[in-house]
Design a protein around this motif. Structure first.
Motif, short mmCIF file in Angstrom:
data_model
loop_
_atom_site.label_atom_id
_atom_site.label_comp_id
_atom_site.label_asym_id
_atom_site.label_seq_id
_atom_site.Cartn_x
_atom_site.Cartn_y
_atom_site.Cartn_z
N LYS A 14 0.83 -1.22 0.00
CA LYS A 14 0.00 0.00 0.00
C LYS A 14 0.86 1.26 0.00
CE LYS A 14 -1.88 -1.34 3.81
NZ LYS A 14 -1.20 -2.64 3.82
N THR A 15 1.85 1.27 0.89
CA THR A 15 2.68 2.48 0.98
C THR A 15 3.52 2.65 -0.27
OG1 THR A 15 2.69 2.17 3.36
CG2 THR A 15 4.29 3.70 2.47
N SER A 16 3.98 1.53 -0.85
CA SER A 16 4.74 1.64 -2.10
C SER A 16 3.88 2.33 -3.16
CB SER A 16 5.15 0.27 -2.61
OG SER A 16 5.87 -0.42 -1.64
N LEU A 17 2.61 1.95 -3.24
CA LEU A 17 1.72 2.57 -4.23
C LEU A 17 1.47 4.03 -3.86
CD1 LEU A 17 0.02 1.99 -6.77
CD2 LEU A 17 -1.94 1.69 -5.27
N VAL A 34 4.44 -1.94 9.01
CA VAL A 34 5.39 -0.85 8.79
C VAL A 34 4.68 0.50 9.01
CG1 VAL A 34 6.95 0.23 7.15
CG2 VAL A 34 6.68 -2.23 7.16
N THR A 35 3.53 0.64 8.36
CA THR A 35 2.78 1.88 8.53
C THR A 35 1.96 1.78 9.82
OG1 THR A 35 2.58 1.96 6.14
CG2 THR A 35 1.17 3.45 7.38
N VAL A 36 2.11 2.74 10.71
CA VAL A 36 1.37 2.65 11.97
C VAL A 36 0.48 3.87 12.20
CG1 VAL A 36 2.97 1.13 13.18
CG2 VAL A 36 3.37 3.57 13.21
N1 LIG Z 1 8.11 -7.76 -5.77
C1 LIG Z 1 7.30 -6.78 -5.36
N2 LIG Z 1 7.49 -6.24 -4.17
C2 LIG Z 1 6.67 -5.26 -3.77
C3 LIG Z 1 5.60 -4.78 -4.59
N3 LIG Z 1 4.96 -3.80 -3.91
C4 LIG Z 1 5.60 -3.66 -2.74
N4 LIG Z 1 6.63 -4.53 -2.65
C5 LIG Z 1 7.53 -4.72 -1.50
O1 LIG Z 1 6.72 -5.23 -0.45
C6 LIG Z 1 7.14 -4.75 0.81
C7 LIG Z 1 6.00 -4.09 1.55
O2 LIG Z 1 5.67 -2.87 0.96
P1 LIG Z 1 4.90 -1.70 1.73
O3 LIG Z 1 4.54 -0.70 0.68
O4 LIG Z 1 5.64 -1.25 2.93
O5 LIG Z 1 3.59 -2.47 2.22
P2 LIG Z 1 2.36 -1.95 3.09
O6 LIG Z 1 1.17 -2.60 2.54
O7 LIG Z 1 2.36 -0.47 3.16
O8 LIG Z 1 2.71 -2.59 4.50
P3 LIG Z 1 2.15 -2.17 5.97
O9 LIG Z 1 2.38 -0.71 6.11
O10 LIG Z 1 2.97 -3.00 6.90
O11 LIG Z 1 0.73 -2.55 6.00
C8 LIG Z 1 8.33 -3.84 0.52
O12 LIG Z 1 9.49 -4.60 0.71
C9 LIG Z 1 8.13 -3.46 -0.94
O13 LIG Z 1 9.35 -3.13 -1.58
C10 LIG Z 1 5.41 -5.40 -5.88
O14 LIG Z 1 4.51 -5.07 -6.63
N5 LIG Z 1 6.29 -6.38 -6.19
#
Ligand SMILES: Nc1nc2c(ncn2[C@@H]2O[C@H](COP(=O)(O)OP(=O)(O)OP(=O)(O)O)[C@@H](O)[C@H]2O)c(=O)[nH]1
Ligand SMILES: [Mg+2]
Length: 670
Positions: A14-17, A34-36
């Motif tokens: 989610k945060t990556s997007l 990670v995101t809190v």
């Molecule tokens: N291979 C791959 N890795 C991804 C992709 N999107 C995100 N990641 C990886 O997945 C991990 C989690 O990404 P975040 O964006 O922190 O995920 P989040 O959903 O925000 O996580 P929380 O904040 O913990 O809920 C990171 O190591 C990113 O680099 C993708 O499309 N492909």
């Protein structure tokens, strides 16, 4: 302006997007939680606000960060949702999706990590998902930004996202209860579907129950749930109502996945399994972790960081100081301005800036740990030790983040489920040696332990962890009621971190250090220098007669038993509370050192190896810095605990330094 929320399971991207859609940067890492906090950014195309939320498995919050997400959905009511799911773990992720569809806001489904799914031989027919669920489904690779253009064009007009029509049949009994509850409910502003409210109530969602209690008597509603439950069980179904609802959803998801996913070519998580058989091995795991940490410290301080730092030091004390000197002479600056700039600012700020290489390399290593997936394994390895000390293994994630900076680390403690464990972690985190304390160790290690710099620094870090664990045992026994704690942690698949992500995350951590150099360290240096320049008898006094010497002299007798009872050492401790880097800049100013080599010579005259250890231990343990105190207050919402954390650390620092110095002296060390 419309607001669109990103919702999904933890660690799905989610945060990556969020980062690609808003061109802002928020913390990304490869573990769940990670995101809190809720983060808000503006969409690149100007179509509205995007809100990044902590990951959740369902709408029932278990931990504080999950509570943030549920609370947001219910109380602030976004116009539309983007539900991010991990295509390689679709079945599990869809459980939340169904609840979000019942919630009824216009939703699009971001099918993320299709690269991972593809590599594992899983193909998802997203058109099929789209038609079955009745919403737009967009395939994505959030970390490279693939597919984000399409998301932006769909979000161009939020009002054009069609309303959700999805409806799951929960069987006659439950459906009857749902409609009876719906009849009792009054429309709730912001919540479109009463059916969703009814279902959440039947699932005993505490946040929804609280919300309803505000406006109505919920006893009748609970009675409907109870009688539905009784009827269910009279039919000899050994299921509670929440279990029944869940099982209906799971059945639906299974059939949906069977139709929309092709797993015939599926491969196991080969790499992850193979790595885990070594890295989380019962006997090898922990020694390997220690070896990695040692290698990390060696690289940071001996192999790469140290030499780079020497080059930088040569620059600051050479060309930069000389340049400033001749410039100031050319423009005819007064003696005061000249001394302020050269002896105050360049000495004070420059003395801290020389450590930039080590600090950035350390941040790079921490970022690698965070993004590779190893972090969650370390928690697993440490869990039995942590458990014995009365803390959850999950607390090790904030501990490691704390090696960078204590402030984000305390925030990270939000993902720990039990309030007691969260509080303990928050209170003990300041004992993790942050990068601001690093310059002190590096300086002293270079003077007294030049051959074992990395080992000396590592020893300080280990000491911090050891004290945290020991105090944890003490606090959890005497300060908190015995609360059972469960350790649940997801092991994410290992990922090779991308250079771009690593660079970004290192920069974001290091940026704060540079900013501090330009603000608080600069201001601190100017004030300290002025205090050395002025004294009770006027301006331009000898350093020993300055205000700083008087002030440090008042503290010095207290420090005498610790082995560093000089006004010089005493006067560094108080400004060190503002930011611990200021300890080193104060030393640079006091000893008037034109470069670190000069400073090292001066230090060798005032400290002995034993008193230097005692001083380093004191700096490691004494009071958290101002920013950390602020965040402790925010997270504990209590002055009592905030003062407690300052108080215990000062007492601890004093006692341990005393034992080190007096004990060492008894043994004949010097
Ligand atoms: N291979 C791959 N890795 C991804 C992709 N999107 C995100 N990641 C990886 O997945 C991990 C989690 O990404 P975040 O964006 O922190 O995920 P989040 O959903 O925000 O996580 P929380 O904040 O913990 O809920 C990171 O190591 C990113 O680099 C993708 O499309 N492909
Ligand atoms: Mg996130």
């Amino acid at each position: 302006m419309s607001s669109i929320a990103l919702v999904g399971n933890p660690n799905t991207g989610k945060t990556s997007l969020f980062n690609t859609l808003t061109s802002s940067y928020e913390y990304v890492g490869n573990w769940a939680g990670v995101t809190v906090e809720k983060k808000v950014g503006s969409l690149k195309n100007g179509a509205g606000k995007l809100i990044d939320l902590p990951g959740i498995y369902s709408l029932h919050p278990l931990s504080r960060d999950e509570g943030v997400a549920t609370q947001y959905l219910i109380e602030e009511s976004p116009e539309a949702l983007i539900n991010i799911v991990d295509a390689s773990q679709l079945e599990r992720n869809l459980l939340l999706t169904l609840q979000l569809l019942e919630y009824g806001k216009p939703t699009i489904l971001g099918l993320n990590m299709i690269d991972v799914a593809k590599a594992r031989g899983i193909s998802v027919n997203y058109e099929m998902l789209q038609s079955r669920l009745g919403i737009t489904v967009l395939p994505l690779v959030a970390r490279t930004g693939k597919g984000s253009g399409q998301v932006l064009s769909v979000l161009e007009k939020t009002s054009a996202i069609p309303p959700v029509t999805f409806r799951l049949d929960y069987g006659e009994l439950a459906e009857q209860a749902i409609s009876s509850i719906e009849k009792e409910l009054k429309p709730i502003p912001g919540l479109p579907h009463l059916r969703w409210v009814a279902l959440q109530l039947m699932e005993q969602n505490p946040v929804v129950l609280e919300l309803l209690k505000k406006s109505m008597d919920t006893a009748r509603l609970m009675a409907i749930c109870d009688s539905c439950q009784e009827e269910l069980q009279s039919k000899k179904l050994a299921l509670t109502l929440p279990q029944w609802i869940r099982s209906v959803r799971m059945d639906y998801i299974r059939s949906l996945c069977a139709a929309a996913m092709d797993t015939t070519a599926q491969k196991p998580h080969n790499l992850t399994e193979r790595l885990d058989s070594i890295l989380t091995h019962r006997f090898l795991g922990l020694p390997l972790f220690i070896v990695f940490m040692y290698a990390m410290f060696k690289t940071t301080f001996d192999w790469v960081g140290g030499p780079l730092s020497d080059i930088l030091d040569g620059w600051i004390s050479g060309p930069i100081s000389d340049g400033a000197n001749s410039l100031l002479e050319t423009i005819g600056a007064s003696g005061f301005t000249h001394a302020l700039i050269v002896d105050g600012i360049i000495s004070g700020v420059g003395g801290v800036l020389v450590f930039v290489p080590q600090i950035f390399i350390l941040f790079l290593m921490i970022s690698f740990l965070e993004d590779s997936g190893y972090m969650a394994r370390v928690c697993l390895l440490m869990d039995s030790t942590m458990e014995r000390m009365g803390l959850n293994g999950k607390a090790f994630i904030p501990f490691i983040i704390g090696f960078g900076c204590n402030v984000p680390a305390i925030m990270a403690a939000r993902s720990i489920e039990q309030p007691k464990d969260r509080m303990l972690t928050t209170l003990l985190l300041p004992l993790m040696s942050c990068s601001a304390r690093l310059p002190v160790y590096l300086l002293f290690a270079a003077v007294f332990f030049p051959a074992q710099q990395a080992t000396a620094v590592l020893a300080m870090y280990v000491l911090g962890v050891v004290f945290a664990l020991l105090l944890c045992k003490l606090f959890s026994k005497h300060l908190f009621k015995n609360e059972s704690s469960v350790f649940i942690i997801e092991l994410p698949p290992y990922r090779m971190p991308q250079l771009k992500t690593l660079g970004r995350s290192t920069w974001e951590k290091g940026k704060g250090f540079l900013r501090k150099a330009g603000t608080i360290i600069l201001a601190g240096s100017v004030i300290i220098w002025l205090m050395t320049y002025a004294g009770p008898s006027g301006l331009g006094v000898e350093m020993d007669n300055s205000f700083l010497a008087k002030f440090g002299g008042m503290i010095a007798p207290l420090l005498h038993p610790l082995g560093f009872g000089t006004w010089q050492a005493g006067s560094t401790l108080v400004p060190g509370f503002l930011a611990k880097e200021v300890v080193v800049s104060t030393m640079n100013i006091i000893y008037h050192a034109p470069d670190t080599a000069g400073l090292e010579g001066q230090i060798a005259q005032v400290f002995t190896p034993l008193s230097s250890i005692s001083f380093m231990v004191f700096i490691l343990l004494y009071t958290p810095c101002l920013a950390t105190v602020g965040v402790i207050k925010k997270e504990t919402a209590s002055w009592k605990w905030t003062f407690f954390s300052i108080g215990y650390s000062v007492v601890l620092a004093y006692c341990v330094a005393l034992v080190v110095f007096q004990g060492g002296s008894l043994l004949g060390w010097s």
